[in-house]
Design an enzyme around this catalytic site. Sequence first.
Site: not given
Ligand code: DHK
Length: 145
Positions: A11-12, A19, A24, A75, A78, A81, A99, A101, A108, A112
């Site tokens: 997600p996201n 974002r 990121y 990846n 969220a 977690h 995995e 990130h 952080r 997380r």
């Molecule tokens: C991406 C997210 O959206 C967060 O919820 C994770 C991860 C970290 C990243 O660093 O790619 O906590």
Amino acid sequence: MPKSVYVLNGPNLNMLGQREPEIYGSESLDDIANRTKKHLKTLGFDCEFRQTNSEAELVNWIQEAGRDGAGLIINAAAYSHTSVAVRDALSAVAVPIIEVHLSNIFTREPFRHHSHVSAVAKGVICGLGAHGYLLAADALKELIS
Ligand code: DHK
């Protein structure tokens, strides 16, 4: 026929580039997809690069990667977690899992610091931004060859 590596994003991550770029990075998910696909091609793999905001869809794709893929880069964002469902789906997959990130989750917020994915992954790469996806591809090449 080349085998496919699945690269699944949670997600996201569709919002990358817009974002919180200080966390990121400024690359979009399309940029990362293009770089990852190109790199996997040089390693002899096809690539299924996908993103979803839905936990159920992510679970379905993990199951598909287990059936049809040679390896899996994930990846889970969220859901890393929070999701026992994602962890259980990964546990049932026989292909190697890396995995990733983008950010260093350990520097952080405390929520997380734990990922349900880590215990069922061969390895974890975090904090290296988009380059982490390429490193994960290299690791899979070693594990699959
Ligand atoms: C991406 C997210 O959206 C967060 O919820 C994770 C991860 C970290 C990243 O660093 O790619 O906590």
